[in-house]
Structure formats: structure tokens, C-alpha cells
Scaffold this motif. Structure first.
Motif, short mmCIF file in Angstrom:
data_model
loop_
_atom_site.label_atom_id
_atom_site.label_comp_id
_atom_site.label_asym_id
_atom_site.label_seq_id
_atom_site.Cartn_x
_atom_site.Cartn_y
_atom_site.Cartn_z
N UNK A 31 0.86 -1.19 0.00
CA UNK A 31 0.00 0.00 0.00
C UNK A 31 0.89 1.24 0.00
N UNK A 32 1.08 1.84 -1.16
CA UNK A 32 1.93 3.02 -1.25
C UNK A 32 1.18 4.15 -1.94
N UNK A 33 1.52 5.38 -1.55
CA UNK A 33 0.83 6.56 -2.06
C UNK A 33 1.76 7.54 -2.76
N UNK A 34 3.06 7.27 -2.73
CA UNK A 34 4.03 8.13 -3.39
C UNK A 34 5.00 7.27 -4.18
N UNK A 35 5.73 7.91 -5.09
CA UNK A 35 6.72 7.19 -5.89
C UNK A 35 7.82 6.63 -4.99
N UNK A 53 8.95 2.78 -4.74
CA UNK A 53 10.34 2.36 -4.95
C UNK A 53 10.82 1.51 -3.78
N UNK A 54 10.53 1.95 -2.55
CA UNK A 54 10.95 1.19 -1.37
C UNK A 54 10.26 -0.17 -1.33
N UNK A 55 8.99 -0.19 -1.71
CA UNK A 55 8.23 -1.44 -1.71
C UNK A 55 8.82 -2.44 -2.70
N UNK A 56 9.14 -1.97 -3.91
CA UNK A 56 9.69 -2.87 -4.93
C UNK A 56 11.10 -3.33 -4.55
N UNK A 90 1.07 0.14 -8.63
CA UNK A 90 1.94 1.17 -9.20
C UNK A 90 1.25 1.88 -10.37
N UNK A 91 0.60 1.11 -11.22
CA UNK A 91 -0.11 1.73 -12.35
C UNK A 91 -1.27 2.59 -11.85
N UNK A 92 -1.92 2.16 -10.77
CA UNK A 92 -2.98 2.98 -10.17
C UNK A 92 -2.40 4.30 -9.65
N UNK A 93 -1.22 4.22 -9.05
CA UNK A 93 -0.56 5.43 -8.54
C UNK A 93 -0.27 6.40 -9.67
#
Length: 262
Positions: free
Chosen positions: A20-24, A28-31, A78-81
Motif C-alpha cells: 500500500x503506497x501513495x508516493x513514488x 520504490x521502497x516497496x519494490x 503502481x499503475x494505479x498510482x
């Protein structure tokens, strides 16, 4: 370092990456965490683990299946972001992250076990990686710099994966050309050295009276490799473990590869 199976379990991450991420930056940290999880999931095939005969393949397959799900979920999020925030990052950074995802996807999908022809199933993924790498290098060249350095993963390891594991003669040559085009270092990866190793790897696999026209024409394949690099001398000792359709036992071939510094 030699690890027992119990020690391997202790190294395994106790939590899964945050999907669950809301910023780039969060994406990046998630990936990055996910890529690390994928690499750790593949550790059982390493010679550094003792007691491999006691390894529970059910555990490995479960971990691998979980990673596949997480990789797909990351892509969707990511594409949703980007859909909600198209300017979340510069195009170069976005393509770098997309390439990292594509590379991670193929690594976990192919797995560490099975015939080397399993890589042939990922042609579309290899093409995606090369397309992204060519776009990244083109943008880097437009900057006018003569050399580049990054502490983070970029395009080199993905292009090297394609150059060595994709046996389609056109696609793998595109990957090698990408590695040659810009003198760049990303962490421990050097583009010139990676290109030289990949070139020799390809030449060894394609030896024969007739040049391959497609992946299925490559009868001798490198299943794994070990390297011992001398960075100062721009050279590497390369041990190639090769499998053939005619023999059930791998053949070890030693090569010395050199490249020119730019």
C-alpha cells in the motif's frame, strides 16, 4: 559464508513488503524490498547452503507462489498510482522502476529449478525489458554526460539477464548493445564488463556450423556461471556450467574475458 538450513530460515524476512503506497518513493521502497524477498526465496539453490538434500521443496514453492502474487499486486498498485499522479516522478525514474519490476517478475516466474528452456517462456518479458532499457539509455545519452554512476539498481542487471537468458538471437543482441552504449556503473554492476561477459556467454552457446534463428535452435546452454573479476585489469575469469540435449551431466568451461575501459 556457509549457512545451515536453520540459519537460512533466520535470514528470511518476517514480514512482506508494504504493497500500500501513495508516493513514488514508497513504491520504490516497496519494490526494493520485494526484489530482496525474491532473491532470498531463491537462496536454496545456492552452494552456500549445506543440507540442500533436506530442503523442503513445498516450502520453496509456497514462497515462490507468494512472491508471484506480490509482484503482480505491486504492478497493479503502481499503475494505479501513476494514473492518479502522472507526474509522480520523471519519466526516466518511472522507466527504471518498471524495468526493475519486469526483471524481478521474470526471475521469480522462471524460478531456480527446472530445464534451462524454461526461460524461453518469457520472451514477451525479455522484449519489455529491452524496450525499457533502450528508452532509458537514450534519455541518459541526451544528458550529454560521458560516464554515469548510481548506487541503485537501474537497467544493467535487467539487460544482462536478457543477454544471457533470452536465447532469441535478435533480442539478446539488442540487450548487449544496450550494455555497450553507455559507460555506466550501478552498484557493483559495470556496463562494459557485463556486455563483455554476455557477449562471450552468447558466443559459447551459439557455437556450431549454423547460426541460430530462434531460441529453440540453441542446443547447448549455460545453466549457471561463476565469475572472478579483476576490475583494475578490466578482466574476469568466467566458469560456465553448460547443459546439452545430448548429455545429462553439465560440462564446465572456463573463459577469460577482457574489455576496454571508456
Amino acid at each position: 559464508m556457509t549457512l545451515s538450513v536453520d540459519e537460512y530460515y533466520q535470514m528470511h524476512p518476517s514480514t512482506t513488503p508494504d504493497m500500500e503506497f501513495n508516493t513514488f518513493a514508497e513504491a520504490h521502497a516497496s519494490l526494493t524490498d520485494l526484489a530482496r524477498l525474491v532473491l532470498i526465496a531463491d537462496i536454496p539453490s545456492s552452494d552456500s547452503i549445506t543440507g540442500a538434500s533436506n530442503w523442503n521443496m513445498d516450502v520453496y514453492n509456497t514462497e515462490r507462489a507468494n512472491c508471484v502474487i506480490l509482484v503482480r499486486r505491486w504492478k497493479t498498485n503502481f499503475e494505479d498510482l501513476l494514473c492518479c499522479h502522472p507526474d509522480a516522478a520523471p519519466p526516466l525514474s518511472i522507466n527504471m522502476l518498471r524495468m526493475m519490476h519486469a526483471t524481478t517478475s521474470i526471475i521469480i516466474a522462471a524460478g531456480e529449478f527446472g530445464p534451462d528452456t524454461r526461460w524461453d517462456e518469457h520472451y514477451d518479458g525479455f522484449v519489455e525489458i529491452v524496450d525499457l532499457a533502450e528508452s532509458i539509455v537514450a534519455e541518459l545519452c541526451q544528458s550529454g554526460c560521458q560516464s554515469y554512476f548510481s548506487v541503485e539498481q537501474g537497467y544493467i542487471d535487467g539487460a544482462f539477464l536478457v543477454a544471457t537468458r533470452c536465447r532469441d538471437p535478435v533480442i539478446r543482441r539488442r540487450a548487449i548493445e544496450v550494455l555497450r552504449r553507455v559507460p555506466r556503473q550501478e552498484g557493483i554492476w559495470q556496463s562494459a564488463g557485463a556486455a563483455a561477459v554476455a557477449q562471450r556467454w552468447m558466443e559459447v552457446e551459439e557455437e556450431g556450423p549454423k547460426a541460430p534463428e530462434c531460441a529453440s535452435d540453441v542446443r547447448t546452454r549455460v545453466s549457471s556461471a561463476r565469475t572472478s573479476a579483476n576490475v583494475d585489469a578490466s578482466s574476469v575469469r568466467l566458469q560456465l556450467y553448460m547443459s546439452t540435449r545430448e548429455s545429462a551431466h553439465p560440462v564446465v568451461r572456463e573463459e577469460y574475458v577482457q574489455w576496454q575501459k571508456k
